[in-house]
Write an enzyme that holds these catalytic residues in place. Structure first.
Site, PDB file in Angstrom:
ATOM      1  CG  HIS A   1      28.502  38.430  65.413  1.00 54.50           C
ATOM      2  ND1 HIS A   1      28.822  38.744  64.108  1.00 54.50           N
ATOM      3  CD2 HIS A   1      27.895  39.531  65.921  1.00 54.50           C
ATOM      4  CE1 HIS A   1      28.421  39.982  63.837  1.00 54.50           C
ATOM      5  NE2 HIS A   1      27.864  40.481  64.924  1.00 54.50           N
TER       6      HIS A   1
ATOM      7  CG  ASP B   1      28.246  44.164  63.075  1.00 54.59           C
ATOM      8  OD1 ASP B   1      28.210  43.380  64.040  1.00 54.59           O
ATOM      9  OD2 ASP B   1      27.309  44.286  62.266  1.00 54.59           O
TER      10      ASP B   1
ATOM     11  CD  GLU C   1      24.322  39.209  65.092  1.00 58.28           C
ATOM     12  OE1 GLU C   1      23.439  39.925  65.586  1.00 58.28           O
ATOM     13  OE2 GLU C   1      24.969  39.538  64.063  1.00 58.28           O
ATOM     14  CD  GLU C   2      26.059  40.812  61.027  1.00 57.69           C
ATOM     15  OE1 GLU C   2      24.862  41.148  60.954  1.00 57.69           O
ATOM     16  OE2 GLU C   2      26.924  41.555  61.506  1.00 57.69           O
TER      17      GLU C   2
ATOM     18  CG  ASP D   1      27.020  42.273  67.869  1.00 54.84           C
ATOM     19  OD1 ASP D   1      27.774  42.814  67.025  1.00 54.84           O
ATOM     20  OD2 ASP D   1      25.983  41.668  67.557  1.00 54.84           O
TER      21      ASP D   1
ATOM     22  CG  HIS E   1      24.971  45.443  58.613  1.00 54.65           C
ATOM     23  ND1 HIS E   1      23.632  45.176  58.828  1.00 54.65           N
ATOM     24  CD2 HIS E   1      25.644  44.796  59.600  1.00 54.65           C
ATOM     25  CE1 HIS E   1      23.504  44.400  59.899  1.00 54.65           C
ATOM     26  NE2 HIS E   1      24.709  44.158  60.386  1.00 54.65           N
TER      27      HIS E   1
END
Length: 473
Positions: free
Chosen positions: A284, A296, A330-331, A358, A428
């Site tokens: 992503h 990520d 995606e997030e 991912d 994140h």
């Protein structure tokens, strides 16, 4: 009878020779893939640009659009048969001014706290939200306390990731519900805000963001939600044990906007024999905004792009159509993955295989694979080809969020499984930056993906040729 036995022996010898020749040929091809990735790879260079020249690529942002344009241009340079953008409407949420928080233990006695808004949260009032704190270990405890103990307070979800679980994604799955649904559930009991312990296995000062949802909760009933670092969660929990009436104050200025148009980025090599059978590799393109999104999922994006480049470089033309899909959103929505599957279904496309990366750019260990028993046995027959590269993990069950909408209809789904022990140190958070990615580990992951795609393309998922001993048994 003697003639029959002699014929059987000759047949077994021929079968054994065929299997041995195939093994040697595949070993040489896979060696070529790894050599090309490690000695002349492009994935690290691409990731450098995504991370350092563009940065955090939150859906709907200018930087996300820059990433779309950059990756499309790079795919076009590879000389693929087709490169295009697939429009998709995505949510647009902005963080606003930097968040601020403190714990107050007495008049004028405060301690600042590392905090970040959860993606999708509403803002606090202009002056911030300040209230006493109720610590809970999970959503299920809210009912135990009831409205009489929660109303007017800030709920502090402090269930940590379990450190005794070897598979860190299992540990993450055991507590992420408090981040995603905590505010929705706490608001039902009259809470004025929510703070969540970061999804992180180590103690540090980095708060980790992530998506949250209010579900169908009316806008007027929604409350602000943020994550605090694990060190601050430990501090706050310790202070609450000795001073239950302390107050917590935090200020968020985030905002939810109207949906905007973005794109999935797609590149394709048309299959030479079975063009109607489509194989997908992807990651992503969007990321959270407080870091570079290097692990990520910048790593997954560039590894997927590299698969097609490696095939071009070694002169391998796939029999089946091979697509790289760089999914958007995606997030905080999975809009890109859902849109891709929706379009594929409307066109009647046959997706033969899909592989996603991912889980960070760490040392590859193997794959999680969602397939039938027979299909999985075919994959296991290739395991010995990966042994020289220390790839040993082949387990049923796996894939990735963006390719999950393709599940069903016989599509085999796979997810690259790197070593996950460090992943949640950066997931994140603001420290998910380019310097945390090891060049060699990233390139090994790209080569591992390309090798699996090569084998899937060459053999499909038919029953593997057995060796002489297996036939004799």
């Amino acid at each position: 009878m003697k003639t029959f036995k002699m014929g059987l022996v000759l047949f077994l010898i021929a079968m054994s020779a065929t299997a041995q020749n195939q093994y040697i040929s595949d070993s040489l091809s896979i060696r070529k893939i790894y050599d090309m990735s490690l000695l002349n790879g492009k994935s690290y260079e691409w990731l450098d640009h995504l991370s350092n020249e563009i940065g955090g690529r939150l859906s709907g942002s200018y930087k996300a659009q820059q990433a779309v344009e950059y990756t499309k241009a790079q795919l076009e340079e590879l000389g693929l048969d087709k490169v295009w953008l697939q429009p998709v409407m995505v949510p647009k949420w902005t963080r606003g001014e930097r968040e601020f928080a403190f714990v107050q233990t007495g008049p004028g006695v405060t301690r600042n706290v590392n905090i970040t808004a959860l993606g999708g949260s509403i803002a606090t009032p202009a002056g911030g939200t300040k209230a006493q704190v109720l610590e809970v270990q999970g959503i299920e405890q809210l009912a135990e306390y009831g409205r009489e103990n929660i109303e007017g307070k800030i709920v502090f979800f402090n269930r940590p990731m379990r450190a005794d679980l070897i598979h860190t994604f299992e540990s993450y799955g055991g507590c992420v519900d408090q981040r995603y649904s905590g505010a929705k559930e706490a608001a039902k009991y009259g809470a004025v805000g929510v703070i969540v312990r970061s999804m992180n296995l180590r103690l540090d000062d980095f708060p980790h963001t992530g998506s949250m949802s209010y579900g169908d909760l009316p806008v007027k009933d929604r409350i602000p939600a943020a994550a605090i670092s694990t060190n601050d969660a430990e501090y706050l929990s310790g202070m609450l044990k000795i001073q239950k009436d302390l107050e917590f104050s935090f200020k968020l200025s985030c905002e939810q906007h109207e949906d905007v148009q973005s794109y999935n980025v797609i590149g394709e090599i048309t299959g030479s024999e079975f063009p109607e059978d489509i194989m997908v590799v992807g990651g992503h393109l969007d990321s959270w905004d407080i870091g570079d999104g290097a692990h990520d999922d910048g790593a997954g994006v560039v590894q997927s792009m590299e698969v097609l480049r490696l095939f071009r470089e070694i002169g391998y033309t796939p029999k089946r159509t091979l697509r790289v899909v760089l999914f958007m959103n995606e997030e905080n929505g999975l809009r890109g993955g859902n849109k891709y599957a929706e379009v594929a279904k409307s066109k009647g496309e046959n997706h033969f295989f899909a592989l996603e990366s991912d889980s960070g750019g760490f040392t590859p260990r193997g794959f999680g694979i969602t397939a039938s028993k027979e299909q999985f046995e075919s994959v296991l027959s290739w395991k010995k080809l990966f042994k020289p590269y220390l790839i040993h993990y082949f387990e049923r069950g796996g894939g990735g969020a963006d390719i999950s909408p393709l599940n069903g209809g016989g599509t085999v789904l796979a997810g690259l499984r790197p070593d996950s022990q460090r992943y949640f140190d950066y997931h994140h958070a603001a420290n998910d930056t380019f310097d945390k990615v090891n060049k060699r580990e990233l390139e090994l992951g790209a080569a591992t993906m390309a090798s699996l795609v090569y084998l899937v393309d060459k053999y499909g998922f038919e029953k593997p040729i057995q060796n002489t001993q297996e036939i004799a048994d």
